[in-house]
Motif scaffolding. Sequence first.
Motif, PDB file in Angstrom:
ATOM      1  N   CYS A 135      19.945   0.407 -12.070  1.00  0.00           N
ATOM      2  CA  CYS A 135      18.760  -0.358 -12.471  1.00  0.00           C
ATOM      3  C   CYS A 135      18.259   0.137 -13.823  1.00  0.00           C
ATOM      4  N   ALA A 137      15.170  -0.348 -14.916  1.00  0.00           N
ATOM      5  CA  ALA A 137      13.701  -0.303 -14.974  1.00  0.00           C
ATOM      6  C   ALA A 137      13.149   1.114 -15.098  1.00  0.00           C
ATOM      7  N   CYS A 139      11.958   3.400 -12.970  1.00  0.00           N
ATOM      8  CA  CYS A 139      10.782   3.866 -12.220  1.00  0.00           C
ATOM      9  C   CYS A 139      10.972   5.345 -11.874  1.00  0.00           C
ATOM     10  N   CYS A 142      12.049   6.617  -8.229  1.00  0.00           N
ATOM     11  CA  CYS A 142      13.105   5.875  -7.533  1.00  0.00           C
ATOM     12  C   CYS A 142      14.489   6.480  -7.775  1.00  0.00           C
ATOM     13  N   ALA A 145      16.908   4.444 -10.152  1.00  0.00           N
ATOM     14  CA  ALA A 145      16.617   4.527 -11.589  1.00  0.00           C
ATOM     15  C   ALA A 145      17.475   5.578 -12.273  1.00  0.00           C
ATOM     16  N   GLY A 183      18.373  -2.328  -8.183  1.00  0.00           N
ATOM     17  CA  GLY A 183      18.217  -3.254  -9.299  1.00  0.00           C
ATOM     18  C   GLY A 183      16.877  -3.958  -9.342  1.00  0.00           C
ATOM     19  N   VAL A 215       9.138  -5.714 -10.703  1.00  0.00           N
ATOM     20  CA  VAL A 215       8.126  -4.814 -11.262  1.00  0.00           C
ATOM     21  C   VAL A 215       7.261  -5.566 -12.274  1.00  0.00           C
TER      22      VAL A 215
HETATM   23  S1  SF4 Z   1      11.955   0.813  -7.945  1.00  0.00           S
HETATM   24 FE1  SF4 Z   1      13.202  -1.049  -8.128  1.00  0.00          FE
HETATM   25  S2  SF4 Z   1      12.835  -1.712 -10.249  1.00  0.00           S
HETATM   26 FE2  SF4 Z   1      12.175   0.432 -10.160  1.00  0.00          FE
HETATM   27  S3  SF4 Z   1      14.004   1.608 -10.806  1.00  0.00           S
HETATM   28 FE3  SF4 Z   1      14.034   1.458  -8.546  1.00  0.00          FE
HETATM   29  S4  SF4 Z   1      15.347  -0.311  -8.136  1.00  0.00           S
HETATM   30 FE4  SF4 Z   1      14.694  -0.457 -10.283  1.00  0.00          FE
END
Ligand code: SF4
Length: 376
Positions: A135, A137, A139, A142, A145, A183, A215
């Motif tokens: 992913c 993003a 975060c 997470c 990530a 993702g 997100v």
């Molecule tokens: S929480 Fe969701 S959007 Fe954020 S890094 Fe993890 S998988 Fe990606």
Amino acid sequence: MSLTESQAPANPEGSSERVQPTDAELVHLIGLTSSELTTLMTERGQPAYRGKQIARWLYSKRAASPSMMTDLPASLRTDLDTWAVARTLSAIRMDAAADGAIKYALQLRDGLAIEAVYLPYQDRVSVCLSSQVGCPAGCTFCATARMGLKRQLTAGEIVEQYLWLQDAQPNRRISHAVFMGMGEPLLNVEAVIQALRVLIVEVQVSARNLTVSTVGAVPGMLRLAESGLPVNLALSLHAPNDGLRAQLVPTARAWPLLQILSAADQYRLQTGRDVTYEYVLINNVNDSEAHARALTDLLDGHSGSVNLIPYNPVQGIEVYEPSTSDRIGRFRRILVAAGRTVTQRMRRGLAVSAACGQLAGAGGAKTSQRHIRRSR
Ligand code: SF4
């Protein structure tokens, strides 16, 4: 561009000699609707009804390859086998938690791995699907990530996860699917929309039982609204102000909260579907009474319930801890007192790292084939 032009392998020399297609050139039949399969067949000189026949084999009879589609002429089956594939995923590993959640690590054709989770409840069965390998993003709480983005999944690879889980767990029908696995779905929005379409039209999953999580990727939210698919949207806020949010969800810097909430309002208006605000509660980070009051103010004028998610610990991210039940209770009471409907997500699959934010693609990198094992 027609399906034939876009998906069928070409012979670069223009000779009649058949060129073996590369993996990327193979047409993934799963991920196409019956009407798209009909177009594909007619473009290749086949009768239109072949499209429906193939769709039945893919989505009802669960054929793993064109060679299994025994009511197609043998010549067509042989031809399809040279340029098309049906099933592409294989299981690397399975981990079952005592609460019934089962996490599957699935290998893609290129050797990369994703994870999908089977979640049985008393009144329904849901699955959590991945939309990307890794992913982008970022975060900070997470596990996914930490992989970064390896690649986008295709619509077929997303739909296959559902079919794979249903075949692995045939006793109860999977009625719900949430796009909350690996993702950020709306950073792969076209494949996600196509996968949703196939799940609704071909696999007969009710649109009301499908939830896409984001997100707050604003262009993707607007595109999903425009698609006309009446699916639920879960908007992950995790912070009541842009400063704290940028620490927890780094991609958030691209889209300020007010812009995201306005896109959510537009989504609600265009689709008639509710938006749920997701908020992961991290001890002493975003779970104070002041944060709860700020969240109440932020959401004033924006309808939708708030879903509180106690943080699920991730190995290697020791800096964060789940909020205590006292703090969760106080946070919740402030929102409820302001008239907000509040739910709290059940923690499922924690013991096998299948809970929200814990999926990490069996190590994330290319994974060697291992025996499927069940751990209880
Ligand atoms: S929480 Fe969701 S959007 Fe954020 S890094 Fe993890 S998988 Fe990606």
